[in-house]
Write a protein that holds these residues in place. Structure first.
Motif, PDB file in Angstrom:
ATOM      1  N   MET A  82       0.843  -1.169   0.000  1.00 13.44           N
ATOM      2  CA  MET A  82       0.000   0.000   0.000  1.00 13.44           C
ATOM      3  C   MET A  82       0.889   1.232   0.000  1.00 13.44           C
ATOM      4  O   MET A  82       1.857   1.310   0.727  1.00 13.44           O
ATOM      5  CB  MET A  82      -0.895  -0.023   1.242  1.00 13.44           C
ATOM      6  CG  MET A  82      -1.749   1.203   1.382  1.00 13.44           C
ATOM      7  SD  MET A  82      -2.794   1.211   2.846  1.00 13.44           S
ATOM      8  CE  MET A  82      -3.836  -0.172   2.534  1.00 13.44           C
ATOM      9  N   GLU A  83       0.545   2.199  -0.820  1.00  6.29           N
ATOM     10  CA  GLU A  83       1.338   3.408  -0.913  1.00  6.29           C
ATOM     11  C   GLU A  83       1.164   4.255   0.344  1.00  6.29           C
ATOM     12  O   GLU A  83       0.094   4.283   0.954  1.00  6.29           O
ATOM     13  CB  GLU A  83       0.918   4.201  -2.139  1.00  6.29           C
ATOM     14  CG  GLU A  83       1.263   3.516  -3.441  1.00  6.29           C
ATOM     15  CD  GLU A  83       0.842   4.336  -4.638  1.00  6.29           C
ATOM     16  OE1 GLU A  83       0.764   5.574  -4.526  1.00  6.29           O
ATOM     17  OE2 GLU A  83       0.580   3.729  -5.673  1.00  6.29           O
ATOM     18  N   LEU A  84       2.222   4.984   0.704  1.00  6.44           N
ATOM     19  CA  LEU A  84       2.210   5.809   1.906  1.00  6.44           C
ATOM     20  C   LEU A  84       1.076   6.828   1.878  1.00  6.44           C
ATOM     21  O   LEU A  84       0.363   7.001   2.868  1.00  6.44           O
ATOM     22  CB  LEU A  84       3.553   6.516   2.074  1.00  6.44           C
ATOM     23  CG  LEU A  84       3.665   7.454   3.275  1.00  6.44           C
ATOM     24  CD1 LEU A  84       3.474   6.689   4.577  1.00  6.44           C
ATOM     25  CD2 LEU A  84       4.998   8.174   3.269  1.00  6.44           C
ATOM     26  N   GLU A  85       0.884   7.489   0.750  1.00 11.55           N
ATOM     27  CA  GLU A  85      -0.162   8.512   0.661  1.00 11.55           C
ATOM     28  C   GLU A  85      -1.540   7.910   0.910  1.00 11.55           C
ATOM     29  O   GLU A  85      -2.357   8.484   1.636  1.00 11.55           O
ATOM     30  CB  GLU A  85      -0.121   9.179  -0.716  1.00 11.55           C
ATOM     31  CG  GLU A  85      -1.043  10.372  -0.837  1.00 11.55           C
ATOM     32  CD  GLU A  85      -0.882  11.068  -2.179  1.00 11.55           C
ATOM     33  OE1 GLU A  85      -1.911  11.283  -2.832  1.00 11.55           O
ATOM     34  OE2 GLU A  85       0.272  11.378  -2.553  1.00 11.55           O
ATOM     35  N   HIS A  86      -1.802   6.754   0.331  1.00 12.41           N
ATOM     36  CA  HIS A  86      -3.093   6.081   0.541  1.00 12.41           C
ATOM     37  C   HIS A  86      -3.254   5.682   2.007  1.00 12.41           C
ATOM     38  O   HIS A  86      -4.325   5.849   2.593  1.00 12.41           O
ATOM     39  CB  HIS A  86      -3.220   4.861  -0.368  1.00 12.41           C
ATOM     40  CG  HIS A  86      -4.452   4.055  -0.104  1.00 12.41           C
ATOM     41  ND1 HIS A  86      -5.689   4.427  -0.578  1.00 12.41           N
ATOM     42  CD2 HIS A  86      -4.639   2.924   0.608  1.00 12.41           C
ATOM     43  CE1 HIS A  86      -6.585   3.543  -0.176  1.00 12.41           C
ATOM     44  NE2 HIS A  86      -5.970   2.631   0.549  1.00 12.41           N
ATOM     45  N   LEU A  87      -2.186   5.146   2.587  1.00 14.21           N
ATOM     46  CA  LEU A  87      -2.230   4.737   3.987  1.00 14.21           C
ATOM     47  C   LEU A  87      -2.490   5.935   4.893  1.00 14.21           C
ATOM     48  O   LEU A  87      -3.291   5.860   5.824  1.00 14.21           O
ATOM     49  CB  LEU A  87      -0.931   4.033   4.382  1.00 14.21           C
ATOM     50  CG  LEU A  87      -0.823   3.560   5.826  1.00 14.21           C
ATOM     51  CD1 LEU A  87      -1.945   2.597   6.176  1.00 14.21           C
ATOM     52  CD2 LEU A  87       0.530   2.903   6.058  1.00 14.21           C
ATOM     53  N   GLN A  88      -1.828   7.060   4.639  1.00 12.49           N
ATOM     54  CA  GLN A  88      -2.040   8.271   5.441  1.00 12.49           C
ATOM     55  C   GLN A  88      -3.492   8.720   5.371  1.00 12.49           C
ATOM     56  O   GLN A  88      -4.100   9.046   6.388  1.00 12.49           O
ATOM     57  CB  GLN A  88      -1.137   9.411   4.949  1.00 12.49           C
ATOM     58  CG  GLN A  88       0.291   9.270   5.347  1.00 12.49           C
ATOM     59  CD  GLN A  88       1.172  10.380   4.809  1.00 12.49           C
ATOM     60  OE1 GLN A  88       2.376  10.244   4.873  1.00 12.49           O
ATOM     61  NE2 GLN A  88       0.653  11.453   4.282  1.00 12.49           N
ATOM     62  N   LYS A  89      -4.058   8.763   4.158  1.00 10.76           N
ATOM     63  CA  LYS A  89      -5.448   9.191   3.996  1.00 10.76           C
ATOM     64  C   LYS A  89      -6.397   8.237   4.695  1.00 10.76           C
ATOM     65  O   LYS A  89      -7.315   8.657   5.384  1.00 10.76           O
ATOM     66  CB  LYS A  89      -5.811   9.305   2.512  1.00 10.76           C
ATOM     67  CG  LYS A  89      -5.231  10.517   1.844  1.00 10.76           C
ATOM     68  CD  LYS A  89      -5.728  10.603   0.401  1.00 10.76           C
ATOM     69  CE  LYS A  89      -5.177  11.819  -0.277  1.00 10.76           C
ATOM     70  NZ  LYS A  89      -6.025  12.972  -0.138  1.00 10.76           N
ATOM     71  N   SER A  90      -6.169   6.958   4.527  1.00  6.36           N
ATOM     72  CA  SER A  90      -7.028   5.949   5.148  1.00  6.36           C
ATOM     73  C   SER A  90      -6.970   6.043   6.666  1.00  6.36           C
ATOM     74  O   SER A  90      -7.997   6.026   7.343  1.00  6.36           O
ATOM     75  CB  SER A  90      -6.586   4.561   4.689  1.00  6.36           C
ATOM     76  OG  SER A  90      -7.282   3.574   5.391  1.00  6.36           O
ATOM     77  N   ARG A 126       5.274 -12.014   0.034  1.00  7.26           N
ATOM     78  CA  ARG A 126       5.811 -10.805   0.680  1.00  7.26           C
ATOM     79  C   ARG A 126       6.178  -9.756  -0.356  1.00  7.26           C
ATOM     80  O   ARG A 126       5.941  -8.568  -0.178  1.00  7.26           O
ATOM     81  CB  ARG A 126       7.022 -11.157   1.548  1.00  7.26           C
ATOM     82  CG  ARG A 126       6.650 -11.819   2.862  1.00  7.26           C
ATOM     83  CD  ARG A 126       7.841 -11.888   3.823  1.00  7.26           C
ATOM     84  NE  ARG A 126       8.951 -12.645   3.279  1.00  7.26           N
ATOM     85  CZ  ARG A 126       9.146 -13.950   3.441  1.00  7.26           C
ATOM     86  NH1 ARG A 126       8.279 -14.656   4.135  1.00  7.26           N
ATOM     87  NH2 ARG A 126      10.191 -14.553   2.926  1.00  7.26           N
ATOM     88  N   MET A 127       6.738 -10.204  -1.482  1.00  3.74           N
ATOM     89  CA  MET A 127       7.103  -9.278  -2.539  1.00  3.74           C
ATOM     90  C   MET A 127       5.850  -8.623  -3.136  1.00  3.74           C
ATOM     91  O   MET A 127       5.816  -7.419  -3.377  1.00  3.74           O
ATOM     92  CB  MET A 127       7.872 -10.025  -3.628  1.00  3.74           C
ATOM     93  CG  MET A 127       8.370  -9.134  -4.744  1.00  3.74           C
ATOM     94  SD  MET A 127       9.361 -10.032  -5.955  1.00  3.74           S
ATOM     95  CE  MET A 127       8.135 -11.046  -6.739  1.00  3.74           C
ATOM     96  N   LEU A 128       4.806  -9.412  -3.346  1.00  2.00           N
ATOM     97  CA  LEU A 128       3.581  -8.898  -3.964  1.00  2.00           C
ATOM     98  C   LEU A 128       2.884  -7.849  -3.104  1.00  2.00           C
ATOM     99  O   LEU A 128       2.174  -6.992  -3.626  1.00  2.00           O
ATOM    100  CB  LEU A 128       2.600 -10.048  -4.236  1.00  2.00           C
ATOM    101  CG  LEU A 128       2.975 -10.991  -5.370  1.00  2.00           C
ATOM    102  CD1 LEU A 128       1.975 -12.132  -5.452  1.00  2.00           C
ATOM    103  CD2 LEU A 128       3.047 -10.249  -6.690  1.00  2.00           C
TER     104      LEU A 128
END
Length: 124
Positions: free
Chosen positions: A1-9, A98-100
Protein backbone atom coordinates in the motif's frame (compact mmCIF):
# COMPACT_ATOMS: atom_id res chain seq x y z
CA UNK A 1 0.00 0.00 0.00
CA UNK A 2 1.34 3.41 -0.91
CA UNK A 3 2.21 5.81 1.91
CA UNK A 4 -0.16 8.51 0.66
CA UNK A 5 -3.09 6.08 0.54
CA UNK A 6 -2.23 4.74 3.99
CA UNK A 7 -2.04 8.27 5.44
CA UNK A 8 -5.45 9.19 4.00
CA UNK A 9 -7.03 5.95 5.15
CA UNK A 10 -5.59 6.26 8.65
CA UNK A 11 -6.83 9.85 8.86
CA UNK A 12 -10.33 8.87 7.74
CA UNK A 13 -10.50 6.10 10.34
CA UNK A 14 -9.30 8.45 13.08
CA UNK A 15 -11.90 11.06 12.13
CA UNK A 16 -14.74 8.54 11.90
CA UNK A 17 -13.95 6.98 15.28
CA UNK A 18 -13.36 10.37 16.94
CA UNK A 19 -16.71 11.67 15.70
CA UNK A 20 -18.47 8.46 16.79
CA UNK A 21 -17.00 8.98 20.28
CA UNK A 22 -18.16 12.60 20.29
CA UNK A 23 -14.65 13.97 20.76
CA UNK A 24 -13.12 17.07 19.23
CA UNK A 25 -9.76 17.09 17.48
CA UNK A 26 -8.39 19.14 20.38
CA UNK A 27 -9.49 16.51 22.90
CA UNK A 28 -7.85 13.67 20.98
CA UNK A 29 -4.72 15.76 20.46
CA UNK A 30 -4.48 16.47 24.18
CA UNK A 31 -4.97 12.81 25.14
CA UNK A 32 -2.28 11.71 22.67
CA UNK A 33 0.13 14.51 23.65
CA UNK A 34 0.02 16.09 20.18
CA UNK A 35 -0.43 19.68 19.14
CA UNK A 36 -3.97 20.11 17.74
CA UNK A 37 -2.51 21.20 14.40
CA UNK A 38 -0.48 18.00 14.18
CA UNK A 39 -3.49 15.81 14.95
CA UNK A 40 -5.50 17.74 12.35
CA UNK A 41 -2.83 16.98 9.75
CA UNK A 42 -3.04 13.28 10.62
CA UNK A 43 -6.83 13.30 10.19
CA UNK A 44 -6.54 15.10 6.84
CA UNK A 45 -4.09 12.45 5.63
CA UNK A 46 -1.21 14.90 5.45
CA UNK A 47 1.02 13.20 7.98
CA UNK A 48 1.93 9.70 9.10
CA UNK A 49 2.23 9.39 12.88
CA UNK A 50 5.22 7.75 14.52
CA UNK A 51 4.77 4.28 15.99
CA UNK A 52 4.46 5.58 19.59
CA UNK A 53 1.87 8.12 18.42
CA UNK A 54 0.00 5.44 16.48
CA UNK A 55 -0.17 3.39 19.68
CA UNK A 56 -1.47 6.41 21.63
CA UNK A 57 -4.10 7.02 18.94
CA UNK A 58 -5.24 3.40 19.09
CA UNK A 59 -5.54 3.56 22.88
CA UNK A 60 -7.23 6.99 22.91
CA UNK A 61 -9.74 6.05 20.23
CA UNK A 62 -10.21 2.52 21.56
CA UNK A 63 -9.51 0.90 18.21
CA UNK A 64 -7.00 -1.69 17.11
CA UNK A 65 -3.88 -0.49 15.33
CA UNK A 66 -4.73 -3.18 12.76
CA UNK A 67 -7.84 -1.21 11.86
CA UNK A 68 -5.90 2.05 11.71
CA UNK A 69 -3.38 0.43 9.33
CA UNK A 70 -6.00 -1.48 7.29
CA UNK A 71 -4.61 -4.89 8.24
CA UNK A 72 -6.90 -7.91 8.17
CA UNK A 73 -6.51 -11.38 9.64
CA UNK A 74 -5.61 -12.63 6.20
CA UNK A 75 -2.66 -10.20 6.18
CA UNK A 76 -1.12 -10.93 9.58
CA UNK A 77 -1.35 -13.37 12.48
CA UNK A 78 -3.58 -12.15 15.31
CA UNK A 79 -1.17 -13.26 18.06
CA UNK A 80 2.42 -14.40 18.46
CA UNK A 81 1.18 -17.95 19.05
CA UNK A 82 -0.52 -18.18 15.66
CA UNK A 83 1.40 -18.94 12.49
CA UNK A 84 1.65 -16.22 9.88
CA UNK A 85 -1.01 -16.39 7.14
CA UNK A 86 1.59 -17.83 4.74
CA UNK A 87 2.76 -20.37 7.32
CA UNK A 88 1.62 -23.35 5.25
CA UNK A 89 3.24 -22.13 2.02
CA UNK A 90 6.62 -23.18 0.69
CA UNK A 91 9.52 -20.79 1.39
CA UNK A 92 9.50 -19.70 -2.26
CA UNK A 93 5.77 -18.88 -2.19
CA UNK A 94 6.13 -17.01 1.13
CA UNK A 95 8.89 -14.90 -0.40
CA UNK A 96 6.72 -14.25 -3.46
CA UNK A 97 3.69 -13.23 -1.35
CA UNK A 98 5.81 -10.81 0.68
CA UNK A 99 7.10 -9.28 -2.54
CA UNK A 100 3.58 -8.90 -3.96
CA UNK A 101 2.39 -6.93 -0.92
CA UNK A 102 4.29 -3.91 -2.18
CA UNK A 103 2.87 -4.07 -5.70
CA UNK A 104 0.14 -1.80 -7.03
CA UNK A 105 -3.23 -3.31 -8.06
CA UNK A 106 -2.31 -2.74 -11.71
CA UNK A 107 0.94 -4.67 -11.35
CA UNK A 108 -0.89 -7.56 -9.67
CA UNK A 109 -3.49 -7.66 -12.48
CA UNK A 110 -0.71 -7.87 -15.09
CA UNK A 111 0.94 -10.69 -13.16
CA UNK A 112 -2.36 -12.57 -12.99
CA UNK A 113 -2.67 -12.33 -16.78
CA UNK A 114 0.84 -13.74 -17.18
CA UNK A 115 0.09 -16.53 -14.69
CA UNK A 116 -3.07 -17.49 -16.60
CA UNK A 117 -1.05 -17.79 -19.81
CA UNK A 118 1.51 -19.98 -18.02
CA UNK A 119 -1.27 -22.07 -16.47
CA UNK A 120 -2.99 -22.91 -19.77
CA UNK A 121 -1.87 -26.09 -21.50
CA UNK A 122 0.80 -25.58 -24.12
CA UNK A 123 -0.42 -25.84 -27.70
CA UNK A 124 1.50 -28.27 -29.86
Amino acid sequence: MELEHLQKSLGEVCRTVRERLGLTQAQVAKQTCLAPEVYGRIERGGMMPSVPTLRKLALTLGISADVLLELSRTDVAATLAQPTPEGSLSPELRQFVRMLRGWSPGEVKRLIRVAKVLESPAEE
